[in-house]
Scaffold this active site. Structure first.
Site, mmCIF file in Angstrom:
data_model
loop_
_atom_site.group_PDB
_atom_site.id
_atom_site.type_symbol
_atom_site.label_atom_id
_atom_site.label_comp_id
_atom_site.label_asym_id
_atom_site.label_seq_id
_atom_site.Cartn_x
_atom_site.Cartn_y
_atom_site.Cartn_z
ATOM 1 N N PHE A 1 0.907 -1.174 -0.012
ATOM 2 C CA PHE A 1 -0.087 0.138 0.056
ATOM 3 C C PHE A 1 0.808 1.065 -0.284
ATOM 4 C CE2 PHE A 1 -2.546 3.418 1.720
ATOM 5 C CZ PHE A 1 -3.768 3.212 1.049
ATOM 6 N N LYS B 1 2.883 9.577 8.617
ATOM 7 C CA LYS B 1 1.890 9.332 9.663
ATOM 8 C C LYS B 1 2.665 9.692 11.219
ATOM 9 C CE LYS B 1 -0.275 5.002 7.875
ATOM 10 N NZ LYS B 1 -1.627 5.421 8.061
ATOM 11 N N ASP C 1 9.236 2.733 1.615
ATOM 12 C CA ASP C 1 8.112 3.404 2.266
ATOM 13 C C ASP C 1 7.944 3.011 3.716
ATOM 14 O OD1 ASP C 1 5.687 4.170 2.941
ATOM 15 O OD2 ASP C 1 4.547 3.446 0.854
HETATM 16 C C1 LIG Z 1 3.086 2.344 3.907
HETATM 17 C C2 LIG Z 1 2.039 3.308 3.554
HETATM 18 N N1 LIG Z 1 2.359 4.218 2.495
HETATM 19 C C3 LIG Z 1 1.378 5.240 2.168
HETATM 20 C C4 LIG Z 1 0.437 5.471 2.942
HETATM 21 C C5 LIG Z 1 -0.417 6.693 2.454
HETATM 22 O O1 LIG Z 1 -0.474 7.649 3.304
HETATM 23 P P1 LIG Z 1 -1.461 8.916 3.343
HETATM 24 O O2 LIG Z 1 -2.766 8.149 3.672
HETATM 25 O O3 LIG Z 1 -1.268 9.814 4.557
HETATM 26 O O4 LIG Z 1 -1.734 9.413 2.082
HETATM 27 C C6 LIG Z 1 0.042 4.569 3.870
HETATM 28 C C7 LIG Z 1 -1.269 4.968 4.661
HETATM 29 O O5 LIG Z 1 -1.814 3.864 5.300
HETATM 30 C C8 LIG Z 1 1.122 3.585 4.166
HETATM 31 O O6 LIG Z 1 0.452 2.638 5.207
#
Ligand SMILES: Cc1ncc(COP(=O)(O)O)c(C=O)c1O
Length: 385
Positions: free
Chosen positions: A132, A246, A217
């Protein structure tokens, strides 16, 4: 005919109707609009790493709001660069930071950077199934969940996916048009699945052989949650690009993309921008959050509390497996319906999340106490003995 206003939500229907409405929080506790108390073991989806209403963050935000909320990135401010220096130090140094407002924006920056670094004709990003990476069109395509793509085709070109933990598949996917590999050190939304260190080391080796960037990520895993400052550090690899968001502002929206200086330096003025990115308010929240995390040794707190939570959950007969690192954990329920367990836990005052149909995700505050861990697990034990 238009429905009466009382029946129609003012919000777009992108989320199911909420079961509970929260109005206040303190540490690991939340209160709803009827005054009922809950233990928060989801932390706003791994965001409130220091708990709710942390006084250092609240003071920093209110002081900054009285001093200078925002200036354009056409000018300098003193707070953003300070946060960037701290992040660079925690990542081992030698890099530069771009600030945005979210995880998706941090990953968008990484994807654009990969294309800039790769040059014309070398633009591909390989990510893994089950990953994700966000909901913007590019990060949605990087997200290895084809079902989420369908309604939004055509998505931007230049993305392909390989099976998680499959180095042969990655080897085959690394064609000359690929600029970067993007992956999470623990697939979070994909069910809390840690990358074995040998897998990450293998990915690093393949990226080196092909001249592709390794972009990690850390949006969910970064800043202490897994028991290290960053999840990739468990594998001893050195990525070229790291994204985070986050926990960085403990709830104030801020995201960051860090890259090794020679990679970051391929951006030129005008290549990328964000009106709010790195503004004084969000940066002040991040500065205070990072200061508390360092003072409390947040990674050590996550390791200790995570070990206790793992032990308590493993002892439950209804739990067949506990996976994850630090305080990003999933409990696989033996014969359990995780959504039903989640709903009943909420009714009994425990907030957590069914990350898959059969597994519960735990991402509490890194400052969670032993008593709170005991209380949370006793609720799970009663709901799913
Ligand atoms: C690993 C990862 N990358 C990117 C995101 C996307 O982040 P945002 O919702 O702040 O755009 C998330 C959100 O859960 C995530 O868990």
């Amino acid at each position: 005919m238009t429905a009466p206003l009382t029946e129609r939500s003012p919000l777009m229907p992108t989320y199911p109707p909420p079961a509970v409405t929260f109005v206040r929080g303190k540490g690991s506790e939340l209160w709803d609009d009827a005054g009922k108390r809950y233990l928060d073991f989801l932390g706003g989806l791994a965001v409130t790493a220091l708990g709710h209403a942390h006084p250092a963050v609240a003071d920093a935000v209110s002081e900054q709001a009285r001093t200078l909320l925002h200036v354009s990135n056409l000018f300098g401010n003193t707070v953003g660069p300070e946060v960037a220096r701290t992040l660079d130090r925690l990542l081992g140094g030698g890099g530069q930071v771009f600030f945005g407002n979210s995880g998706a924006e941090a990953n968008e920056c990484a994807i654009k950077l990969a294309r800039r670094f790769g040059g014309r004709g070398r633009y591909g990003v390989v990510s893994t199934y089950g990953s994700f990476h966000g909901r913007t069109l590019a990060t949605l395509h990087a997200t290895g969940q084809p079902a989420k793509h369908e309604a939004f085709q055509p998505l931007p070109e230049g993305f392909k996916h390989v099976a998680w933990e499959d180095l042969d598949a990655l080897d085959a996917a690394l064609t000359p048009d690929v600029a970067a590999v993007l992956l999470e050190p623990i697939q979070g939304e994909g069910g809390v699945r840690p990358a074995p260190p040998a897998y990450l080391q293998g990915v690093r080796r393949l990226c080196d052989e092909r001249g592709a960037l390794l972009m990690v990520d850390e949006v969910q895993t970064g800043l202490g949650r897994t028991g290290a400052w960053f999840g990739f550090q468990h594998a001893g690899v050195e990525p070229d690009v790291v994204t985070m968001a986050k926990a960085l502002g403990n709830g104030v929206p801020i995201g960051a993309c860090w890259a090794r200086e020679d990679v970051a330096g391929t951006f030129e003025p005008g290549d990328h921008a964000s009106t709010f990115g790195g503004q004084p308010l969000a940066a002040a929240a991040a500065r205070a959050t990072l200061a508390v995390m360092e003072a409390e040794d947040a990674p050590a707190r996550a390791r200790r509390a995570g070990a206790r939570l793992t032990e308590l959950l493993t002892a439950l007969p209804g739990v067949s497996e506990v996976r994850g690192l630090g305080l990003l954990l999933a409990a696989e329920l033996a014969g359990g319906d995780a959504k039903a367990v989640q709903a009943e836990c909420l009714r009994r005052g425990l907030v957590l999340n069914a990350v898959t149909p059969t597994a519960l995700r735990f991402a509490p505050s890194l400052l969670v106490t032993d008593d709170e861990l005991d209380e949370a697990v006793s609720i799970v034990a009663r709901v799913h003995p």
